[in-house]
Write a protein that holds these residues in place. Structure first.
Motif, mmCIF file in Angstrom:
data_model
loop_
_atom_site.group_PDB
_atom_site.id
_atom_site.type_symbol
_atom_site.label_atom_id
_atom_site.label_comp_id
_atom_site.label_asym_id
_atom_site.label_seq_id
_atom_site.Cartn_x
_atom_site.Cartn_y
_atom_site.Cartn_z
ATOM 1 N N ASN A 328 0.853 -1.187 0.000
ATOM 2 C CA ASN A 328 0.000 0.000 0.000
ATOM 3 C C ASN A 328 0.888 1.236 0.000
ATOM 4 O O ASN A 328 1.737 1.387 0.875
ATOM 5 N N ALA A 329 0.682 2.107 -0.968
ATOM 6 C CA ALA A 329 1.489 3.328 -1.025
ATOM 7 C C ALA A 329 0.845 4.309 -1.990
ATOM 8 O O ALA A 329 0.575 3.976 -3.145
ATOM 9 N N ALA A 330 0.597 5.514 -1.502
ATOM 10 C CA ALA A 330 0.152 6.612 -2.351
ATOM 11 C C ALA A 330 0.894 7.863 -1.911
ATOM 12 O O ALA A 330 1.162 8.053 -0.717
ATOM 13 N N LYS A 331 1.225 8.691 -2.869
ATOM 14 C CA LYS A 331 1.930 9.942 -2.586
ATOM 15 C C LYS A 331 1.062 11.092 -3.065
ATOM 16 O O LYS A 331 0.506 11.050 -4.168
ATOM 17 N N LEU A 332 0.957 12.120 -2.236
ATOM 18 C CA LEU A 332 0.097 13.261 -2.541
ATOM 19 C C LEU A 332 0.906 14.547 -2.470
ATOM 20 O O LEU A 332 1.761 14.720 -1.593
ATOM 21 N N LEU A 333 0.620 15.467 -3.378
ATOM 22 C CA LEU A 333 1.086 16.851 -3.305
ATOM 23 C C LEU A 333 -0.127 17.665 -2.903
ATOM 24 O O LEU A 333 -1.100 17.754 -3.650
ATOM 25 N N GLN A 367 0.570 26.541 1.814
ATOM 26 C CA GLN A 367 1.694 25.634 1.999
ATOM 27 C C GLN A 367 1.561 24.446 1.054
ATOM 28 O O GLN A 367 0.490 23.835 0.961
ATOM 29 N N LEU A 368 2.644 24.116 0.352
ATOM 30 C CA LEU A 368 2.671 22.924 -0.485
ATOM 31 C C LEU A 368 3.434 21.856 0.278
ATOM 32 O O LEU A 368 4.596 22.053 0.639
ATOM 33 N N VAL A 369 2.759 20.744 0.553
ATOM 34 C CA VAL A 369 3.372 19.672 1.326
ATOM 35 C C VAL A 369 3.269 18.360 0.561
ATOM 36 O O VAL A 369 2.429 18.202 -0.337
ATOM 37 N N VAL A 370 4.142 17.430 0.934
ATOM 38 C CA VAL A 370 4.124 16.078 0.392
ATOM 39 C C VAL A 370 3.526 15.168 1.453
ATOM 40 O O VAL A 370 3.945 15.198 2.616
ATOM 41 N N GLY A 371 2.553 14.381 1.055
ATOM 42 C CA GLY A 371 1.929 13.449 1.981
ATOM 43 C C GLY A 371 2.108 12.014 1.522
ATOM 44 O O GLY A 371 2.101 11.736 0.312
ATOM 45 N N VAL A 399 -7.310 21.555 3.531
ATOM 46 C CA VAL A 399 -6.812 21.153 2.212
ATOM 47 C C VAL A 399 -7.568 21.947 1.161
ATOM 48 O O VAL A 399 -8.792 21.866 1.052
ATOM 49 N N ARG A 400 -6.843 22.746 0.386
ATOM 50 C CA ARG A 400 -7.467 23.475 -0.725
ATOM 51 C C ARG A 400 -7.604 22.567 -1.949
ATOM 52 O O ARG A 400 -8.647 22.555 -2.606
ATOM 53 N N GLU A 401 -6.563 21.852 -2.255
ATOM 54 C CA GLU A 401 -6.578 20.941 -3.399
ATOM 55 C C GLU A 401 -5.380 20.019 -3.291
ATOM 56 O O GLU A 401 -4.483 20.222 -2.461
ATOM 57 N N PHE A 402 -5.354 19.009 -4.151
ATOM 58 C CA PHE A 402 -4.236 18.084 -4.108
ATOM 59 C C PHE A 402 -4.108 17.370 -5.446
ATOM 60 O O PHE A 402 -5.041 17.336 -6.251
ATOM 61 N N ARG A 403 -2.928 16.829 -5.649
ATOM 62 C CA ARG A 403 -2.691 15.889 -6.742
ATOM 63 C C ARG A 403 -2.109 14.641 -6.118
ATOM 64 O O ARG A 403 -1.383 14.707 -5.124
ATOM 65 N N ALA A 404 -2.418 13.496 -6.687
ATOM 66 C CA ALA A 404 -2.029 12.253 -6.025
ATOM 67 C C ALA A 404 -1.831 11.133 -7.022
ATOM 68 O O ALA A 404 -2.369 11.151 -8.131
ATOM 69 N N HIS A 405 -1.046 10.158 -6.593
ATOM 70 C CA HIS A 405 -0.926 8.919 -7.358
ATOM 71 C C HIS A 405 -0.811 7.752 -6.396
ATOM 72 O O HIS A 405 -0.002 7.770 -5.472
ATOM 73 N N SER A 406 -1.644 6.750 -6.603
ATOM 74 C CA SER A 406 -1.574 5.517 -5.821
ATOM 75 C C SER A 406 -0.736 4.506 -6.586
ATOM 76 O O SER A 406 -1.131 4.036 -7.654
ATOM 77 N N TRP A 407 0.413 4.170 -6.032
ATOM 78 C CA TRP A 407 1.260 3.155 -6.668
ATOM 79 C C TRP A 407 0.698 1.757 -6.435
ATOM 80 O O TRP A 407 0.913 0.863 -7.264
ATOM 81 N N ALA A 408 -0.032 1.585 -5.371
ATOM 82 C CA ALA A 408 -0.653 0.289 -5.122
ATOM 83 C C ALA A 408 -1.725 -0.024 -6.170
ATOM 84 O O ALA A 408 -1.921 -1.185 -6.549
#
Length: 472
Positions: A328-333, A367-371, A399-408
């Motif tokens: 399980n792994a997803a990364k979000l901006l 603020q732009l953060v990595v989740g 959270v105003r908005e986000f971009r994300a990718h689920s590698w799982a």
């Protein structure tokens, strides 16, 4: 955007401009040949490379420099594998691997070779939130908390200098290693006497690196990276010391240009069959490619989706069945309203959001953060759901908005970063590095050193090219 990719902008207002479309083509930076049609005749090549992440591109580049003409087959509509550079509000962002350090000698050598600079791995957090034994999160001083966390990691990896005296030669002390390789990270946690709060902090780290549960990740898998950093907290921090100017795509593009490969996007492979004197690679569209050898540079978890004839050796079969990329792994901006300046947050094991690190402060104060999340249920189309999960470790965040990718959920990855399971190191190495007839394996999941890092993918690609040349 292809069905295998989930990178998108989700938010209350649209500010993406054209970055989403540019990310798919811009990762390559040049035109690629279209996918071949099933009715085309078979194509011959000097060598075939499957997968255009750092391992595959390194192999293709080295093979080209040896005078061969590589065909590079990529399932996606972009190159990069589990690295993926995009942009947001004029900033370079990454949806996959991104950090390098001085100890990553292969990666740093490639950056020097192409004249690509590095920059700081990220700003120092101004606010930090860690779990508390009383429940919820507490605000702490980041430097103090990070130093304490490093001391806990030092306890977790106590003895690593005896079983990994030479981290790039993991079997150098195999007799000592045999006592530690069967242990999961949870097994090792159980051996330590920790306060409830210390256990929350340390298991928060081991849980996210394991892709959800410390029972999954192997102690030696995590310890090898710690050892590579010199068995110290400072060395561990320096593994994330730099980002690449222009993103990982800048380095990948430079290497790919050198490779001069016949790049075929949208060409997922269905089968790899060895015949007398050659290998036949067939795509899912039915197109056949012929070459004296093939370099398989896709994630180990994906091997099980390809039909190998003859079948895979036992060690490769067990590796792809068990998996090496975390489940399980997803990364979000994530764009946050500016209540928390440059925030850092670590959640307890099992938290809906695992880890938040600051990337930058935007001109309007946002603020732009990595989740990072290992929650398999996260809804990556919902601001409300992502905000609820962020707030479990960063109280009051908006959270105003986000971009994300689920590698799982990515069918061409089937998991996130690599972290070997218990017993996999001694069961797999060195057998998993050996060619199977004319089939060479060069996944960044299985190098002797730095598995799961860009460094390891480059290492695997170099070895794969050498092995392919020895077959030809």
């Amino acid at each position: 955007m292809s069905s295998g990719e989930q990178e998108r902008l989700i938010g209350r207002r649209t500010v993406l401009k054209a970055a989403g479309g540019a990310a798919l083509a811009g990762a390559a930076g040049f035109a690629a040949a279209p996918a071949a049609n099933a009715d085309e005749t078979g194509r011959s090549a000097d060598v075939i490379v499957i997968g255009s992440g750092f391992a595959g591109v390194t192999a293709a580049r080295d093979l080209r420099q040896a005078g061969l003409r590589p065909v590079l087959l990529e399932a996606r509509d972009r190159v990069g594998g589990r690295t993926w550079t995009s942009s947001y509000e004029g900033e370079t962002i990454e949806f996959g691997g991104q950090w390098v350090g001085d100890v990553h000698t292969n990666a740093m050598a490639e950056l020097r070779r192409y004249g690509i600079a590095t920059k700081s791995g990220g700003p120092l957090p101004l606010r930090a939130f860690f779990p508390t034994a009383a429940g919820g999160q507490q605000e702490v001083d980041f430097v103090t908390a990070n130093d304490h966390l490093n001391s806990l990691l030092a306890r977790l990896f106590d003895g690593s200098a005896t079983y990994f005296p030479r981290p790039r030669e993991p079997l150098y002390a195999a007799d000592v290693l045999a006592r530690y390789d069967p242990l999961s990270l949870q097994d090792r946690l159980n051996q330590l006497t920790l306060s409830p709060q210390d256990k929350l902090w340390l298991s928060g780290m081991t849980g996210v690196f394991s892709g959800g549960s410390s029972t999954v990740g192997g102690l030696t898998a995590f310890a090898q990276a710690w050892a590579g950093g010199g068995h110290t907290g400072q060395g561990w921090n320096e593994l994330q010391e730099y980002l690449i100017q222009g993103g990982t795509g800048a380095l990948l593009n430079a290497m790919l240009t050198d490779a001069q490969a016949d790049l075929r996007l949208n060409s997922p492979v269905a089968s790899v069959a060895e015949e007398p004197g050659r290998v036949v690679v067939t795509t899912r569209a039915g197109v056949r490619y012929y070459a004296p050898t093939v370099v398989v540079a896709v994630p180990v978890n994906v091997w099980r989706t390809i039909s190998f004839q003859p079948g895979l050796p036992a060690v490769h079969t067990s590796a792809t069945r068990e998996g090496v990329g975390v489940p399980n792994a997803a990364k979000l901006l994530i764009r946050l309203r500016g209540e928390h300046r440059l925030p850092f947050a670590l959640g307890p094991e099992g938290a809906p959001m695992s880890w938040i690190v600051p990337q930058s402060e935007l001109p309007d104060g946002d603020q732009l953060v990595v989740g990072f999340t290992v929650d398999p249920t996260i809804n990556l189309t919902s601001v409300a759901d992502v905000q609820a999960k962020v707030r479990t470790i960063l109280p009051g965040a908006t959270v105003r908005e986000f971009r994300a990718h689920s590698w799982a959920r990515d069918r061409w990855a089937m998991g996130g970063w690599a972290l070997r399971r218990p017993n996999q190191l001694l069961r797999q190495v060195p057998a998993i590095h050996q060619p199977h007839g004319r089939i060479v394996f060069a996944s960044g999941d299985v190098p002797a050193a730095w598995h799961g890092y860009i460094e390891g993918a480059i290492e695997a690609g170099k070895l794969g090219a050498q092995q392919a040349l020895s077959i030809i």
